[in-house]
Design a protein around this motif. Structure first.
Motif, PDB file in Angstrom:
ATOM      1  N   ALA A   1     -28.523  78.378   7.090  1.00 38.94           N
ATOM      2  CA  ALA A   1     -27.258  78.161   6.655  1.00 38.94           C
ATOM      3  C   ALA A   1     -26.018  78.326   7.421  1.00 38.94           C
ATOM      4  O   ALA A   1     -24.699  77.959   7.540  1.00 38.94           O
ATOM      5  CB  ALA A   1     -27.586  79.305   5.354  1.00 38.94           C
ATOM      6  N   PHE A   2     -26.429  79.576   8.234  1.00 40.09           N
ATOM      7  CA  PHE A   2     -25.143  79.965   8.592  1.00 40.09           C
ATOM      8  C   PHE A   2     -24.731  78.747   9.663  1.00 40.09           C
ATOM      9  O   PHE A   2     -23.502  77.993  10.573  1.00 40.09           O
ATOM     10  CB  PHE A   2     -25.258  81.296  10.034  1.00 40.09           C
ATOM     11  CG  PHE A   2     -24.325  81.177  10.604  1.00 40.09           C
ATOM     12  CD1 PHE A   2     -23.632  82.138  11.223  1.00 40.09           C
ATOM     13  CD2 PHE A   2     -25.230  80.379  12.395  1.00 40.09           C
ATOM     14  CE1 PHE A   2     -22.505  81.921  12.027  1.00 40.09           C
ATOM     15  CE2 PHE A   2     -23.859  80.314  13.039  1.00 40.09           C
ATOM     16  CZ  PHE A   2     -22.915  82.083  13.289  1.00 40.09           C
ATOM     17  N   GLN A   3     -25.197  77.855  10.326  1.00 40.29           N
ATOM     18  CA  GLN A   3     -25.661  76.667  10.786  1.00 40.29           C
ATOM     19  C   GLN A   3     -24.455  75.605  10.351  1.00 40.29           C
ATOM     20  O   GLN A   3     -23.476  75.100  10.763  1.00 40.29           O
ATOM     21  CB  GLN A   3     -26.323  75.700  11.645  1.00 40.29           C
ATOM     22  CG  GLN A   3     -27.058  76.738  13.135  1.00 40.29           C
ATOM     23  CD  GLN A   3     -26.294  77.231  14.281  1.00 40.29           C
ATOM     24  OE1 GLN A   3     -25.503  76.083  14.328  1.00 40.29           O
ATOM     25  NE2 GLN A   3     -26.134  77.995  14.721  1.00 40.29           N
ATOM     26  N   ILE A   4     -25.603  75.543   9.298  1.00 38.74           N
ATOM     27  CA  ILE A   4     -24.670  74.708   7.911  1.00 38.74           C
ATOM     28  C   ILE A   4     -23.351  74.904   7.972  1.00 38.74           C
ATOM     29  O   ILE A   4     -22.480  73.945   7.612  1.00 38.74           O
ATOM     30  CB  ILE A   4     -25.671  74.381   6.621  1.00 38.74           C
ATOM     31  CG1 ILE A   4     -26.906  73.356   7.014  1.00 38.74           C
ATOM     32  CG2 ILE A   4     -25.387  74.241   5.185  1.00 38.74           C
ATOM     33  CD1 ILE A   4     -28.008  73.689   5.624  1.00 38.74           C
ATOM     34  N   ARG A   5     -22.729  75.955   8.142  1.00 37.94           N
ATOM     35  CA  ARG A   5     -21.601  75.898   7.114  1.00 37.94           C
ATOM     36  C   ARG A   5     -20.375  75.906   8.750  1.00 37.94           C
ATOM     37  O   ARG A   5     -19.399  75.844   7.904  1.00 37.94           O
ATOM     38  CB  ARG A   5     -21.272  77.246   7.534  1.00 37.94           C
ATOM     39  CG  ARG A   5     -21.234  78.307   5.693  1.00 37.94           C
ATOM     40  CD  ARG A   5     -21.701  79.661   5.386  1.00 37.94           C
ATOM     41  NE  ARG A   5     -22.186  80.887   6.294  1.00 37.94           N
ATOM     42  CZ  ARG A   5     -23.249  81.416   5.939  1.00 37.94           C
ATOM     43  NH1 ARG A   5     -23.976  80.697   5.208  1.00 37.94           N
ATOM     44  NH2 ARG A   5     -23.376  82.452   7.263  1.00 37.94           N
ATOM     45  N   GLN A   6     -20.895  75.932   9.565  1.00 40.78           N
ATOM     46  CA  GLN A   6     -19.949  75.446  10.712  1.00 40.78           C
ATOM     47  C   GLN A   6     -19.819  73.625  10.036  1.00 40.78           C
ATOM     48  O   GLN A   6     -18.102  73.144  10.880  1.00 40.78           O
ATOM     49  CB  GLN A   6     -20.315  75.842  12.014  1.00 40.78           C
ATOM     50  CG  GLN A   6     -21.408  77.233  12.741  1.00 40.78           C
ATOM     51  CD  GLN A   6     -21.229  77.239  13.508  1.00 40.78           C
ATOM     52  OE1 GLN A   6     -20.258  77.220  14.954  1.00 40.78           O
ATOM     53  NE2 GLN A   6     -22.571  77.999  14.245  1.00 40.78           N
TER      54      GLN A   6
END
Length: 1340
Positions: free
Chosen positions: A957-962
């Motif tokens: 989810a952290f990578q998706i946000r970027q």
């Protein structure tokens, strides 16, 4: 008295005997028989005498006989008599029983029933008499008193059996009773009673008593009720297995009484029962047919109940009989693929998961059978082996074998057929581990298949062989003759198969000298073979031997040592002998390999690619290998310091007639030297201490110095060289059709390769010195010039071959080091030197594009060129490093900033994004088990987290946000700055990463909400981006809930955008999704919506099939089944109801002619077909039980009648109008230009025909639906046709308004032409003749 009766019995006349018997008191007769029997004296003679004196014609005689019978039954069962005596008495009583009159038989039979009820049977011998009594009773013609009425013998027997089966049986006598019923003629109904009673008794018996009872039941089934017997046995053992599993799951059972039997006892009993069933099937083939038939029908209803471990083991044991083998294997294979498909189907849809929370997995069941077979089930093993091979052959991989692509391939585990192939391999491997006797047979079959299937991919067999060897390496020693036989065929096998095979059997080479020697003989012959493949096979084999036979004093290289398991231990026993002997052995092999350096380029190439690995694992061979390489390069190296170019390229090619070939892959040779030298310097220097010989060190330093000077000189002169020095410049011919062009292409690729090798070498030894980095840039300039020329020429030629970029010579490890240095190295001391490289945008772009190429190679083949390319662990580490750099570069420098200074080619940020997309795909496919570590490596903030603590969903989810931020920036940028390619890649990256989110998590829901929001707010006009975004929306939404509501909103938007088929109607502008606009509505979004609708229809169709099978299920728990049925019916009707509203919008939309119309018509036909199958299900339900149809169904039918069928007919008219317009347009053209337009006309005609083809199918589907509605109306007494209007759209339809106007014209004409009747009639005739002509022309 007994003596007297015996002597009287010997007389001719029975009169005195009768008198003597009549004089006996009531109890005396019995006592006399008992005494005689216990003494063991002539009991049979005494009984014969009594019977002789008690004729059945006299009432007293009958009573006396009955008295004897009543006395003898308890006597026989008492256990006081010798068995021989018992048999004698029973035999006599059976003979005499047939003479008894009906009422006596009835009394005797009732006595037996009472005895059985009372549980006083011990040895069951008297039951033989009972069967005779019942048989005699059945044939008795007289009427017998029963209760208050009378029954004939047959009916009396039926009542007795009924009473017997409803009463309580003593568990001890169940087997005797089952045996007894075999001798009694039973009607089908009576047999069913008996079988059901015996099956109910299973649970009351001790487990050890079950096999003999099963055997009796199976023999009894010869009379009928085969299905009931098989079903009962299978479900009984299925229940026992389930209970056993439960206990293993919850070992501390609170209730001690419930504790079941020990596992091994249960398995042994199951094994014996299976053997009994198989032996009876051998005698009665119909039982085998019945077994398969029963399991097939059961599997339709409830696969979990049909194919449990017991029934699968039973099927596999029966399959050994060849007559049924094909049938059974076909059934099992179909069940396996069906189970895999169903699982895949369920995993893809949250809607289905909610309806089916428990998922049945047949693969686990079959592997459990393998585990159970360890308990002495030898009769199952052959079936298991045959099934394993059958699965592997039926579903073998179709793609060509390429390194690891086939064994680790991501696609493999996804597709049902490939899962079945995997299952076959698992069955064989597990069976191999469990059953020793069958091991050599499995091994032999695997090796045979590797040899005989050379043309098709055999990777799956080689993987299996490898796993077998690792699990039991010493078993190969017993089958070493088979392995050496396989070696004899090595030279005829494809090179990939050879490499795989040798890698698999390599542990054996360490254990068995004879096998090793036979391999060396084969390889030495192959080196001189005429076939190129055979020579390559020889090189592959020799390199493998060199890698695995350590010379004394070699360094242990931990990072590359192969896990061999037990074989390693075996080899180490002889370590002292081996390492001393190995040196001579290895040097001999090197001698053989040196000969290969004069062979074709392909063979040399293999050697250059393999030397580095040999060196790393066998460091004592360093000097020999380095000397070999030195002598080889000296043939092409020009030592004069000022001579340009520094290498003789002419020596690398060879002409044969008109054709020119590459003879020496010079760039590969240099690459090999560079890697070997780097390894030698880093490793050997560290370990060379005082103990080494002086000479050796000098020798080592000699070639090391030679190489360094040579590479230094080549670097210097390559930078100075112009393209003209290599006879290559812009004017040179690079076409592949001429000899000169081919030569120039070979030169160019070699020069570019040499530049790349030297770039890596100089960067590595440069230690961040500015001069060295300037050299690197100089070499890159030379590389780039050539690269540009080749691209330019390729652009002109437009040939597919020349368009391919040459594969880079940089190693994966170096690419990750270089990227890290270029983008992430912040060290002060490195800044000045790195600035040299960073100043060249071309060089930066080149570094990223090589990384992209390496990742692509990894994705496609599972490995990369260069050192460690086949080491998955090293590849994974490099991948993590590259991803960190690309991710940082992409997120920190947006494309927009970069593009302002860009001249040509893709921007670096865009290349980084493409690289990330490929990497995310590759990691999910090749390294799915390591995803947590991969995400951990990307998260720089959280470097020290424990491996167990990694939450994949959170990290993803952290990578998706970027990437979400980047996409939002793209979508909100000005029109000039909008980059469609980047947007498309971002959407694909998001859809790839979203697969890592857990659908039940909060993060998944947030991502779904965000996706919906983006689709609602952004009016994307780029077709491909819109397609990507809507597909992403569907793929995420389906995992959260059913997408029908979403589809309805999209359909309304499409309707609003394109307008109505009736031009007078204005559609109200309800806009839910901005992504649906005039440019994207048709065909893009429309086709995507219809594609998703089709998926929903497939789910509904699957559910209706499940419903039908549930409807025919007569399980023990009807209430549970009806609850599930109601839930499924509700789900189906709600889905179809919403889909009808989707179609309601789409069929009123003015869709452009073409794919949209075509797909919509086909989709509508499918919907009506599915509605019809739902109606058929309800017809069946009404037939089998008096259920009323639910109100929901009535509403659905009403909706289809009001909102779909009439609109379908209007839509058909609309479609035909569009086509008639296009035809009339063509007709006009045809008149103007007859010849030129002939081709155009025929294509339009063909197109119209193609697009109107689905119309008759749709009309037929609607009519079928209405036909079955009429049936259901009759069955359910509910008039469902009241909601249906009769259709008017037919092939010969009459359009009322057109007809009126035509008639008015005709009337006016008639009025004018009344005097000329003849004329008018002829005109009418011509009119009549004209019309059909026109019609025929349209239907061409």
């Amino acid at each position: 008295m007994a003596q007297r009766i015996l002597s009287l019995a010997a007389e001719e006349g029975p009169e005195r005997l009768q008198e003597a018997l009549q004089s006996l008191a009531e109890g005396e007769l019995g006592d006399m028989v008992t005494r005689q029997a216990l003494k063991g004296r002539e009991t049979a003679a005494l009984l014969r005498g009594i019977f002789k004196g008690s004729p059945c014609s006299q009432r007293s005689g009958v009573l006396r006989r009955l008295q004897v019978y009543k006395h003898c039954v308890p006597l026989v069962e008492s256990g006081d008599l010798h068995l021989g005596k018992v048999s004698e008495i029973i035999g006599l009583l059976m003979l005499e029983a047939r003479q008894l009159p009906g009422h006596a038989l009835a009394e005797l039979a009732s006595l037996f029933v009472d005895v059985i009820k009372g549980g006083s049977l011990t040895n069951g011998k008297s039951l033989e008499l009972f069967s005779t009594v019942l048989t005699a009773l059945a044939s008795s013609k007289e009427n017998l008193a029963y209760g208050k009425g009378e029954l004939n013998g047959e009916e009396f027997k039926k009542q007795l059996i009924n009473t017997l089966c409803s009463s309580k049986w003593d568990p001890r006598c169940v087997i005797h009773l089952a045996n007894m019923f075999r001798d009694i003629p039973l009607s089908g109904e009576e047999l069913q009673f008996v079988v059901e009673k015996v099956l109910r008794m299973f649970s009351k018996l001790d487990l050890q008593e079950i096999p003999p009872l099963v055997y009796q039941l199976l023999l009894l089934s010869a009379k009928g009720s085969k299905k009931t017997v098989l079903e009962g046995i299978i479900s009984f053992f299925n229940q026992l297995d389930k209970r056993q599993k439960e206990e293993q799951r919850v070992p501390e059972s609170v209730d001690l009484e419930v504790a079941t039997t020990p596992l091994d006892q249960l398995r042994h009993v199951e094994g014996t029962v299976i053997l009994h069933i198989v032996s009876v099937i051998n005698l009665d083939q119909d039982l085998g047919e019945e077994l398969i038939k029963h399991l097939k029908t059961e599997q339709q209803k409830d696969p979990g109940r049909a194919l449990c471990p017991f029934s699968v083991a039973l099927l596999l044991s029966v399959a050994v009989k060849h007559r049924l083998q094909e049938q059974i294997f076909d059934f099992l294979k179909a069940s396996i693929t069906r189970s895999c498909k169903d699982l895949q189907f369920l995993q893809a849809s949250k809607f289905l998961q909610d309806l089916f929370p428990q998922q049945y997995d047949i693969t686990a069941v079959i592997l459990e059978v393998v585990k159970n077979s360890a308990f002495g089930w030898d009769h199952v093993t052959q079936g298991l082996v045959d099934l394993g091979f059958s699965l592997m052959e039926s579903y073998e991989p179709k793609k060509p074998f390429g390194g690891k692509a086939a064994d680790n391939s991501y696609g493999l585990s996804k597709m049902p057929a490939q899962q079945a192939c995997r299952l076959g391999a698992s069955i064989l491997l597990e069976t191999f581990k469990v059953h020793e006797p069958i091991r050599s047979d499995i091994l032999e079959q695997v090796l045979n298949r590797v040899l005989t299937k050379a043309a098709s991919p055999v990777s799956h067999f080689i993987d299996l062989l490898s796993n077998i060897v690792v699990s039991a390496p010493l078993v190969l020693q017993t089958s070493s003759s088979k392995v050496t036989e396989t070696f004899d065929n090595l030279s005829f096998l494809p090179i990939d198969t050879v490499q795989g095979l040798l890698r698999a059997v390599q542990p054996l080479l360490k254990v068995s000298m004879s096998v090793r020697d036979s391999l060396i003989l084969v390889l030495q012959k192959a080196i001189f073979s005429r076939q190129l493949d055979a020579r390559k096979a020889a090189v592959a084999g020799f390199l493998l031997l060199l890698r695995n036979f350590k010379v004394l004093g070699s360094l242990s290289s931990s990072q590359c040592s192969q896990a061999i398991g037990a074989s390693q231990v075996q080899a180490d026993v002889h370590a002292c002998y081996n390492s001393a002997a190995n040196e001579a052995f290895c040097l001999e092999i090197l001698g053989s390999l040196r000969r290969c350096l004069s062979q074709q380029a392909d063979v040399r190439l293999m050697l250059y690619e393999g030397f580095y690995d040999v060196l790393r694992r066998n460091s004592q061979l360093a000097s020999s290998i380095m000397e070999t390489l030195l002598s080889q390069i000296k043939q092409y190296y020009l030592p004069q310091p000022d001579l340009l170019p520094p290498l003789k390229l002419e020596g690398c090619i060879m002409a044969q007639g008109d054709q020119i070939f590459l003879q020496e892959p010079l760039a590969h040779l240099l690459c090999c030297i560079q890697h070997c030298l780097a390894w030698y310097k880093s490793t050997v220097h560290l370990c060379q201490g005082a103990e080494d010989d002086e000479e050796e060190e000098e020798e080592g330093v000699g070639f090391e110095q030679n190489f360094e000077e040579m590479l230094e000189s080549v670097t210097r002169r390559m930078i100075k060289s112009e393209l003209e020095d290599f006879e290559l410049d812009k004017s040179a011919d690079f076409s592949l059709s001429s000899g000169v062009g081919v030569k120039n292409n070979i030169y160019a690729i070699q020069v570019m390769g040499i530049c790349e090798v030297l770039i890596e070498y100089n960067f590595n030894i440069g230690n961040f010195s500015k001069n060295k980095f300037e050299d690197v840039l100089g070499l890159f300039t030379c590389y780039n010039k050539l690269s540009e020329i080749l691209k330019e020429k390729a652009g002109k030629n437009k040939s597919a071959l020349s368009n391919k970029t040459a594969r880079s010579f940089l190693s994966m490890g170096f690419v990750s080091t270089l990227l890290t240095a270029l983008f992430r190295d912040n060290a002060q001391s490195h800044e000045e030197s790195l600035a040299v490289l960073r100043s060249s945008t071309e060089f930066l772009r080149y570094a990223v594009s090589v990384a992209l190429q390496k990742v692509q190679q990894l994705e496609e083949t599972g490995q990369t060129d260069g050192p460690d390319g086949q080491n998955p662990e090293k590849m994974f580490q490099n991948l993590c490093k590259i991803t960190q750099v690309l991710l940082w570069r992409y997120t920190s420098i947006p494309t927009v900033v970069e593009e302002s200074g860009k001249k040509k080619g893709k921007s670096i940020s865009l290349l980084c994004l493409e690289g990330l997309l490929r990497i995310f795909n590759t990691v999910q496919q090749l390294y799915s088990a390591k995803i947590p570590q991969f995400l951990q490596a990307l998260d720089i903030t959280d470097g020290d987290a424990e491996e167990a603590d990694i939450n994949v969903t959170e990290k993803a989810a952290f990578q998706i946000r970027q990437f979400q931020r980047s996409l939002v920036n793209q979508l909100s940028s000005a029109e000039d700055d909008f980059n469609a390619k980047e947007t498309q890649s971002l959407i694909t990256v998001l859809s790839t990463l979203s697969k890592l989110l857990d659908p039940a998590s909060q993060q998944f829901l947030q991502f779904l909400t965000w996706t919906v929001k983006v689709c609602k707010e952004n009016a994307l006009e780029d077709i491909s981006c819109c397609k990507g975004l809507v597909s992403l929306l569907f793929s995420v939404h389906v995992l959260y809930k059913s997408p029908v509501g979403l589809l309805r909103e999209l359909a309304q938007d499409i309707h609003a955008c394109l307008g109505d088929i009736d031009q007078d109607i204005e559609v109200e502008g309800r806009c839910h999704f901005a992504v649906v606009n005039a440019k994207t509505a048709a065909p893009t979004v429309c086709l995507l919506v219809l594609g998703q609708v089709d998926k929903v229809l497939e789910e509904v169709d699957w559910l209706i099939k499940k419903l039908t099978s549930l409807g025919s299920d007569t399980s023990e728990d009807p209430s549970q089944a009806s609850n599930q049925t109601q839930a499924l019916e509700k789900g189906v009707i709600l889905q179809l109801g919403t889909l009808l509203t989707v179609y309601h919008e789409l069929v009123q939309t003015a869709l452009p002619a073409g794919s949209c119309v075509d797909t919509l018509l086909r989709s509508l036909s499918k919907t009506y077909t599915i509605l019809t199958s739902l109606i058929k299900h309800y017809i069946q339900a009404c037939r089998s039980s008096s259920t009323t149809i639910p109100g929901r169904l009535e509403k659905l039918v009403k909706l289809s009648g009001s909102h779909l069928t009439p609109q379908c007919y209007s839509f058909i008219t609309y479609v035909q109008n569009i086509h008639s317009e296009s035809l009339s347009f063509v007709e006009e053209k045809k008149r103007k230009k007859k010849e030129d337009e002939a081709a155009a006309v025929s294509t339009v005609m063909a197109k119209v025909l193609r697009e109107t083809k689905p119309i008759p199918n749709l009309i037929f589907a609607i009519e079928q639906y209405e036909k079955f509605l009429i049936h259901l109306s009759k069955k359910s007494k509910v008039n469902l046709m009241q909601y249906m209007k009769l259709s008017t759209s037919r092939d010969f339809r009459i359009n009322a308004s057109v007809l009126d106007s035509a008639l008015q014209e005709r009337n006016s004409e008639d009025a004018e032409n009344e005097p000329h009747n003849e004329q008018s009639s002829t005109a009418e005739q011509t009119d009549e003749n004209q019309e059909p002509k026109k019609k025929r022309q349209r239907k061409k």
